[in-house]
Design a protein around this motif. Structure first.
Motif, PDB file in Angstrom:
ATOM      1  N   ASN A   1       2.262   9.178   3.261  1.00 34.51           N
ATOM      2  CA  ASN A   1       3.211   9.764   4.017  1.00 34.51           C
ATOM      3  C   ASN A   1       4.494   8.984   3.828  1.00 34.51           C
ATOM      4  OD1 ASN A   1       2.941   7.090   5.086  1.00 34.51           O
ATOM      5  ND2 ASN A   1       1.908   8.091   6.979  1.00 34.51           N
ATOM      6  N   SER A   2       5.554   9.294   4.590  1.00 34.99           N
ATOM      7  CA  SER A   2       7.029   8.814   4.223  1.00 34.99           C
ATOM      8  C   SER A   2       6.766   7.070   4.139  1.00 34.99           C
ATOM      9  CB  SER A   2       7.991   9.310   5.069  1.00 34.99           C
ATOM     10  OG  SER A   2       7.592   8.958   6.374  1.00 34.99           O
ATOM     11  N   THR A   3       6.193   6.655   5.358  1.00 33.11           N
ATOM     12  CA  THR A   3       6.136   5.240   5.450  1.00 33.11           C
ATOM     13  C   THR A   3       5.555   4.490   4.039  1.00 33.11           C
ATOM     14  OG1 THR A   3       5.641   5.431   7.712  1.00 33.11           O
ATOM     15  CG2 THR A   3       5.098   3.284   6.640  1.00 33.11           C
ATOM     16  N   PHE A   4       4.697   5.157   3.725  1.00 33.40           N
ATOM     17  CA  PHE A   4       4.090   4.601   2.327  1.00 33.40           C
ATOM     18  C   PHE A   4       4.966   4.866   1.349  1.00 33.40           C
ATOM     19  CE2 PHE A   4       0.190   4.600  -0.762  1.00 33.40           C
ATOM     20  CZ  PHE A   4       0.520   3.480  -1.579  1.00 33.40           C
ATOM     21  N   GLY A   5       5.849   6.057   1.336  1.00 32.86           N
ATOM     22  CA  GLY A   5       6.655   6.543   0.239  1.00 32.86           C
ATOM     23  C   GLY A   5       7.776   5.701   0.257  1.00 32.86           C
ATOM     24  N   VAL A   6       8.390   5.317   1.421  1.00 36.06           N
ATOM     25  CA  VAL A   6       9.729   4.254   1.316  1.00 36.06           C
ATOM     26  C   VAL A   6       9.298   2.882   0.728  1.00 36.06           C
ATOM     27  CG1 VAL A   6       9.311   3.465   3.819  1.00 36.06           C
ATOM     28  CG2 VAL A   6      11.557   3.479   2.682  1.00 36.06           C
ATOM     29  N   HIS A   7       8.000   2.446   1.132  1.00 30.86           N
ATOM     30  CA  HIS A   7       7.497   1.091   0.398  1.00 30.86           C
ATOM     31  C   HIS A   7       7.449   1.300  -1.002  1.00 30.86           C
ATOM     32  CE1 HIS A   7       6.676   0.224   4.607  1.00 30.86           C
ATOM     33  NE2 HIS A   7       6.884  -1.203   4.262  1.00 30.86           N
ATOM     34  N   ARG A   8       7.178   2.355  -1.678  1.00 34.50           N
ATOM     35  CA  ARG A   8       6.846   2.390  -2.976  1.00 34.50           C
ATOM     36  C   ARG A   8       8.150   2.997  -3.565  1.00 34.50           C
ATOM     37  NH1 ARG A   8       4.837   7.378  -4.754  1.00 34.50           N
ATOM     38  NH2 ARG A   8       4.249   8.618  -3.157  1.00 34.50           N
TER      39      ARG A   8
ATOM     40  N   ARG B   1       6.840  10.445  15.837  1.00 34.16           N
ATOM     41  CA  ARG B   1       8.190  10.872  15.617  1.00 34.16           C
ATOM     42  C   ARG B   1       9.000   9.718  15.206  1.00 34.16           C
ATOM     43  NH1 ARG B   1      12.628  10.525  18.399  1.00 34.16           N
ATOM     44  NH2 ARG B   1      14.741  11.670  17.441  1.00 34.16           N
ATOM     45  N   GLU B   2       8.993   8.477  15.926  1.00 36.46           N
ATOM     46  CA  GLU B   2       9.572   7.390  15.375  1.00 36.46           C
ATOM     47  C   GLU B   2       9.266   6.691  14.106  1.00 36.46           C
ATOM     48  OE1 GLU B   2       8.969   4.530  18.336  1.00 36.46           O
ATOM     49  OE2 GLU B   2      10.521   5.304  19.727  1.00 36.46           O
ATOM     50  N   GLU B   3       8.017   6.955  13.562  1.00 42.55           N
ATOM     51  CA  GLU B   3       7.424   6.344  12.305  1.00 42.55           C
ATOM     52  C   GLU B   3       8.028   7.346  11.289  1.00 42.55           C
ATOM     53  OE1 GLU B   3       5.125   3.579  10.041  1.00 42.55           O
ATOM     54  OE2 GLU B   3       6.284   3.397  12.063  1.00 42.55           O
ATOM     55  N   SER B   4       7.820   8.742  11.628  1.00 37.04           N
ATOM     56  CA  SER B   4       8.367   9.573  10.633  1.00 37.04           C
ATOM     57  C   SER B   4       9.816   9.382  10.403  1.00 37.04           C
ATOM     58  CB  SER B   4       8.039  11.134  11.014  1.00 37.04           C
ATOM     59  OG  SER B   4       8.318  12.029  10.109  1.00 37.04           O
ATOM     60  N   ILE B   5      10.742   9.162  11.164  1.00 41.18           N
ATOM     61  CA  ILE B   5      12.011   9.013  11.107  1.00 41.18           C
ATOM     62  C   ILE B   5      12.172   7.722  10.256  1.00 41.18           C
ATOM     63  CG2 ILE B   5      14.235   8.541  12.354  1.00 41.18           C
ATOM     64  CD1 ILE B   5      13.621  10.468  14.229  1.00 41.18           C
ATOM     65  N   ARG B   6      11.743   6.628  10.712  1.00 44.04           N
ATOM     66  CA  ARG B   6      11.918   5.297  10.135  1.00 44.04           C
ATOM     67  C   ARG B   6      11.412   5.465   8.542  1.00 44.04           C
ATOM     68  NH1 ARG B   6       8.434   2.277  14.886  1.00 44.04           N
ATOM     69  NH2 ARG B   6      10.315   2.100  16.460  1.00 44.04           N
ATOM     70  N   GLY B   7      10.574   6.330   8.165  1.00 42.20           N
ATOM     71  CA  GLY B   7      10.050   6.350   6.779  1.00 42.20           C
ATOM     72  C   GLY B   7      11.039   7.072   5.948  1.00 42.20           C
ATOM     73  N   MET B   8      11.402   8.460   6.646  1.00 43.50           N
ATOM     74  CA  MET B   8      12.309   9.373   5.871  1.00 43.50           C
ATOM     75  C   MET B   8      13.820   8.900   5.958  1.00 43.50           C
ATOM     76  SD  MET B   8      10.670  11.713   4.858  1.00 43.50           S
ATOM     77  CE  MET B   8      11.934  13.064   4.354  1.00 43.50           C
ATOM     78  N   GLU B   9      14.302   8.191   7.106  1.00 47.75           N
ATOM     79  CA  GLU B   9      15.523   7.573   7.128  1.00 47.75           C
ATOM     80  C   GLU B   9      15.556   6.284   6.088  1.00 47.75           C
ATOM     81  OE1 GLU B   9      18.786   6.743  10.292  1.00 47.75           O
ATOM     82  OE2 GLU B   9      16.997   5.643  10.883  1.00 47.75           O
ATOM     83  N   GLY B  10      14.576   5.579   6.079  1.00 48.10           N
ATOM     84  CA  GLY B  10      14.361   4.461   5.222  1.00 48.10           C
ATOM     85  C   GLY B  10      14.566   4.866   3.763  1.00 48.10           C
TER      86      GLY B  10
ATOM     87  N   ASP C   1      17.025   1.849  14.414  1.00 49.01           N
ATOM     88  CA  ASP C   1      17.473   0.556  13.589  1.00 49.01           C
ATOM     89  C   ASP C   1      16.525  -0.247  13.095  1.00 49.01           C
ATOM     90  OD1 ASP C   1      16.331  -0.447  16.125  1.00 49.01           O
ATOM     91  OD2 ASP C   1      18.184  -1.292  16.946  1.00 49.01           O
ATOM     92  N   LYS C   2      15.147   0.373  13.367  1.00 47.35           N
ATOM     93  CA  LYS C   2      13.927  -0.233  12.835  1.00 47.35           C
ATOM     94  C   LYS C   2      13.341   0.547  11.455  1.00 47.35           C
ATOM     95  CE  LYS C   2      12.261  -1.839  17.255  1.00 47.35           C
ATOM     96  NZ  LYS C   2      13.077  -1.088  18.179  1.00 47.35           N
ATOM     97  N   SER C   3      14.274   1.349  11.018  1.00 49.02           N
ATOM     98  CA  SER C   3      13.690   2.133   9.876  1.00 49.02           C
ATOM     99  C   SER C   3      13.511   1.205   8.543  1.00 49.02           C
ATOM    100  CB  SER C   3      15.116   2.894   9.383  1.00 49.02           C
ATOM    101  OG  SER C   3      16.054   2.108   8.682  1.00 49.02           O
ATOM    102  N   TYR C   4      12.607   1.758   7.939  1.00 53.19           N
ATOM    103  CA  TYR C   4      12.167   0.914   6.720  1.00 53.19           C
ATOM    104  C   TYR C   4      13.192   0.817   5.498  1.00 53.19           C
ATOM    105  CZ  TYR C   4       7.708   1.419   9.065  1.00 53.19           C
ATOM    106  OH  TYR C   4       6.643   1.373  10.212  1.00 53.19           O
ATOM    107  N   GLU C   5      14.420   0.649   5.723  1.00 54.80           N
ATOM    108  CA  GLU C   5      15.583   0.652   4.817  1.00 54.80           C
ATOM    109  C   GLU C   5      15.276  -0.209   3.507  1.00 54.80           C
ATOM    110  OE1 GLU C   5      20.230   0.018   4.147  1.00 54.80           O
ATOM    111  OE2 GLU C   5      19.451   0.008   6.177  1.00 54.80           O
ATOM    112  N   HIS C   6      14.717  -1.537   4.033  1.00 54.02           N
ATOM    113  CA  HIS C   6      14.363  -2.506   2.936  1.00 54.02           C
ATOM    114  C   HIS C   6      13.149  -2.761   2.727  1.00 54.02           C
ATOM    115  CE1 HIS C   6      18.739  -3.796   3.437  1.00 54.02           C
ATOM    116  NE2 HIS C   6      18.658  -3.763   4.542  1.00 54.02           N
ATOM    117  N   ALA C   7      12.185  -1.640   2.749  1.00 49.74           N
ATOM    118  CA  ALA C   7      10.943  -1.814   2.494  1.00 49.74           C
ATOM    119  C   ALA C   7      10.601  -1.835   1.026  1.00 49.74           C
ATOM    120  CB  ALA C   7      10.305  -0.380   3.041  1.00 49.74           C
ATOM    121  N   VAL C   8       9.581  -2.814   0.676  1.00 47.15           N
ATOM    122  CA  VAL C   8       9.079  -2.744  -0.754  1.00 47.15           C
ATOM    123  C   VAL C   8       7.674  -3.141  -0.748  1.00 47.15           C
ATOM    124  CG1 VAL C   8       9.647  -5.158  -0.680  1.00 47.15           C
ATOM    125  CG2 VAL C   8       9.829  -3.919  -2.762  1.00 47.15           C
TER     126      VAL C   8
END
Length: 378
Positions: free
Chosen positions: A82-89, A115-124, A240-247
């Protein structure tokens, strides 16, 4: 827009278009295009994913139109993600050489109902991409599945469109085009996707045609902008909790571990993972792994499969919470699965301890715990 099929353009929201990609192509400069998504981006269901998937057909179109030696494509599709995993990789898989010129993002099928988790992933994904590759253009793609064929704008797609609209990112709605075809009696979904999710060659050809129409539409629209457009300053985030800096970080980030063995290869059979398989493995009660990351969130990338058991985690070293990841997909093969731990309200150092147990799902053959990566959102 006279050269573009009017019906096809109705499934495209052009917004800011692809100004920087168009500029590079007009100047005969090389381009790098990355495809980030799940199994539909990988091409599962195609007779040959590297020839007949929408991703492969899009790559062929770009190479034919702009010459073989000027187009480099990066396949960052990983099934079941999903987008949460996607932004981390994103950084490791889609930006291996730092900057790209176009990023396609496809997660509308795999994102869930949060919804919140999806936005955090896609926005991140958007914010991280533009921070690391400032001139990259981005396009969201919305693929079809039963849950995305309930209306022309179902929940998962509507959430992604919130992000696309906020950042003026173009989007292509494959699902809406399929929805209309079915409504008009011109197609049956099972004829294009026998398992009702993954297209066959005919289904992928329709997706690729929609992407081609979008690209041609964007190139024509951008023709009057000779110098391209600068990506605007990032607006305030939707969350403001988006995964922008996820790694993803190596498990060597662990500050302490006991009872784990270093495994050089991933176990077999393995699905949805074609990257390095080195991991830490434990199957005994009490085996522990501790790590510290700075930021708002943390997690682990695990290999889950037939022998996966139940583990516990603690954020304070005292209270442990159980995590059960075994599901029906574990019965047949090993695959990557993320475990995200609760968000910290403020960016701070998070001390996390993971501990194996002797408990398991009744269908599991063991109590295995396999750690591939540490996840951090610094």
């Amino acid at each position: 827009m006279s050269m573009i099929d009017q019906s096809a353009s109705s499934y495209v929201n052009l917004r800011r278009g692809l100004p920087n990609l168009s500029k590079r192509l007009r100047h005969n400069e090389p381009i790098v295009v990355a495809f980030l998504g799940g199994s539909i981006t990988e091409g599962y269901g195609a007779s040959d994913p590297d020839k007949a998937s929408w991703r492969a057909l899009t790559e062929s179109y770009l190479r034919e139109r702009f010459s073989e030696d000027r187009v480099t494509c990066v396949n960052a599709g990983v099934g079941g993600t999903n987008s949460t995993f996607g932004v981390h990789r994103l950084r490791e898989h889609a930006l291996p050489n730092s900057e790209i010129d176009l990023l396609f993002v496809e997660f509308s099928v795999n994102d869930g109902e949060d919804r919140e988790e999806s936005i955090r992933g896609m926005e991140g994904i958007v914010r991280q991409c533009w921070r690391l590759s400032p001139e990259a253009d981005i396009c969201f793609l919305y693929t079809a599945a039963e849950k995305n064929l309930t209306a022309r704008m179902p929940f998962n797609i509507a959430v992604h469109e919130e992000v696309a609209a906020h950042y003026h990112i173009p989007s292509v709605n494959f699902a809406a085009s399929i929805y209309d075809l079915i409504g008009e009696g011109q197609a049956r979904w099972e004829e294009l996707a026998p398992d009702l999710v993954h297209p066959n060659d005919a289904g992928y050809a329709r997706y690729a045609q929609a992407v081609r129409h979008f690209l041609e539409y964007a190139f024509i629209n951008d023709a009057g902008h000779e110098e391209g457009w600068e990506n605007p300053a990032l607006p305030s985030p939707l969350d403001d909790k988006s995964y922008e800096h996820a790694v993803m970080l190596d498990f060597y980030q662990g500050v302490q571990q006991g009872g784990f063995m270093l495994m050089k290869e991933a176990p077999e059979p393995l699905i949805n993972w074609r990257y390095q398989g080195e991991h830490l493995y434990a199957d005994r009660k009490g085996a522990s792994f501790s790590f510290a990351v700075s930021g708002r969130s943390a997690g682990l990338l695990l290999l889950c499969g037939p022998d996966t058991g139940i583990f516990e985690y603690s954020l304070d070293g005292l209270t442990f919470n159980e995590v059960q990841l075994f599901d029906e997909w574990c019965l047949g093969a090993f695959r990557p699965v993320i475990a995200m731990f609760p968000l910290s309200p403020h960016g701070q150092t998070l001390q996390i301890t993971v501990r194996n147990t002797d408990r398991k799902d009744e269908r599991s053959t063991g109590t295995g715990l396999r750690i591939l990566k540490v996840l951090s959102n610094a």
